[in-house]
Design a protein around this motif. Structure first.
Motif, PDB file in Angstrom:
ATOM      1  N   VAL A  82      37.137  33.490  13.159  1.00  0.00           N
ATOM      2  CA  VAL A  82      37.107  32.462  12.129  1.00  0.00           C
ATOM      3  C   VAL A  82      38.553  32.048  11.886  1.00  0.00           C
ATOM      4  N   PHE A  83      38.916  30.869  12.358  1.00  0.00           N
ATOM      5  CA  PHE A  83      40.303  30.424  12.263  1.00  0.00           C
ATOM      6  C   PHE A  83      40.588  29.695  10.964  1.00  0.00           C
ATOM      7  N   ASP A  84      39.604  28.903  10.484  1.00  0.00           N
ATOM      8  CA  ASP A  84      39.865  28.078   9.305  1.00  0.00           C
ATOM      9  C   ASP A  84      38.534  27.679   8.660  1.00  0.00           C
ATOM     10  N   PRO A  85      38.236  28.199   7.461  1.00  0.00           N
ATOM     11  CA  PRO A  85      36.975  27.845   6.807  1.00  0.00           C
ATOM     12  C   PRO A  85      37.004  26.531   6.035  1.00  0.00           C
ATOM     13  N   THR A  86      38.148  25.843   6.041  1.00  0.00           N
ATOM     14  CA  THR A  86      38.247  24.569   5.319  1.00  0.00           C
ATOM     15  C   THR A  86      37.178  23.595   5.820  1.00  0.00           C
ATOM     16  N   GLY A  87      36.452  22.991   4.896  1.00  0.00           N
ATOM     17  CA  GLY A  87      35.469  21.974   5.259  1.00  0.00           C
ATOM     18  C   GLY A  87      34.139  22.507   5.736  1.00  0.00           C
TER      19      GLY A  87
END
Length: 320
Positions: free
Chosen positions: A242-247
């Motif tokens: 999981v690199f980036d949960p933004t959005g």
């Protein structure tokens, strides 16, 4: 085949209105950082929904820094910009955040409203025939304004909100909740909205406020769908990276609404499928920074990911 041509025609004449922010973000996670990457609820939702329905009728506001290649990329996915106001002397909404190691908590470093502070959405006449309306996380008064501009009430109106509006604009929020069919919130927001820790009790109170359907998102632990006395739980897909949960939440909403708009079926049974579709799209979103992964996924990848979710919730059992 005639049937194939009919499906193609139907696919491209369905429409979804997506109201929300279009922005730039600066994101830092334990796996890296991006100093400037396109973001905003409408952007994530549009990229997800465009895999299932076209056109996506965007309603938003952007500044003079919103780059033309980003606009062309969304237009290539079937997004209409007729409802997007372009302000020449101001910048777009900007948000900066840093995620902790668990990726569930984050610190907001910068929030510059810029043009979003003057957002007064106008629904173009060409959007009026849309049967599905998705209201992204904005001030409830703005969401009310959009609904009132619709000359014919859409078949389904979905709403997203957040804890800030629950504490700062509760009266307007109560009004807009009485006007919509579906609310999407996370578990903390559901509890804050109702004062109940039990999500089942909270769901009953929220549906009594107006929405016939309620989705309570639980992040890496899946999502719950409520309607009357029915409940459905969809798990989240276990991911190695999981690199980036933004959005991710907005991507979930876009996938969900894209499926519902494509099928034109607002039954509880079909919404169970839509939750799986939304969850699948959100699982792509977190694999790269911003909407980068959403820009590149293919239909075979989406179909495969949806089947992975189906395998999670299907099992055979022998009772002895």
């Amino acid at each position: 085949m005639p049937g194939d041509r009919l499906f193609f025609y139907l696919f491209y004449t369905m429409a979804l209105i997506c109201v929300g922010s279009m922005a730039y973000d600066a994101i830092e996670t334990p796996f890296g950082k991006r100093d400037k990457i396109v973001g905003g609820a409408a952007v994530y939702a549009a990229y997800a929904a465009s895999n299932f329905v076209k056109p996506i009728n965007l309603v938003s506001i952007i500044g003079n820094d919103f780059e033309e290649p980003e606009i062309k990329s969304l237009e290539a996915r079937g997004c209409s910009f007729e409802g997007v106001e372009r302000v020449k002397d101001k910048k777009s909404f900007f948000w900066s955040g840093r995620y902790h190691l668990d990726m569930n908590t984050r610190d907001t470093l910068v929030t510059d409203l810029n043009v979003l502070g003057d957002f007064n959405p106008v629904i173009p006449d060409s959007y009026q025939s849309a049967e599905f309306l998705m209201l992204g996380n904005l001030h409830p008064a703005v969401q009310i304004s959009v609904i009132k501009q619709m000359k014919t009430r859409p078949k389904l109106i979905a709403l997203d909100t957040m804890n800030y509006w629950i504490s700062a604009a509760m009266e307007d929020l109560k009004i807009v909740l009485s006007m919509v069919d579906l609310l999407m919130v996370n578990d903390a927001e559901a509890r804050e909205l109702t004062g109940d820790y039990s999500l089942v009790k909270a769901a009953r109170k929220i549906m009594a406020m107006g929405p016939r359907f309620l989705i309570i998102k639980k992040g890496e632990h899946g999502a719950l769908l409520f309607h009357a006395n029915e409940v459905f739980f969809a798990p989240a897909l276990p991911l190695e990276d999981v690199f980036d949960p933004t959005g991710a939440g907005d991507t979930f909403a876009g996938g969900f609404m894209g499926h519902v708009a494509r099928t034109k079926d607002i039954s509880f049974q079909n919404m169970k499928t839509a939750i799986i579709v939304g969850s699948a799209m959100a699982s792509f979103c977190v694999e790269k920074f911003g909407p980068e992964r959403l820009k590149e996924i293919t239909k075979p990848e989406i179909d495969d990911r949806i089947h992975q979710f189906i395998d999670l919730v299907n099992f055979d059992i022998a009772l002895v």
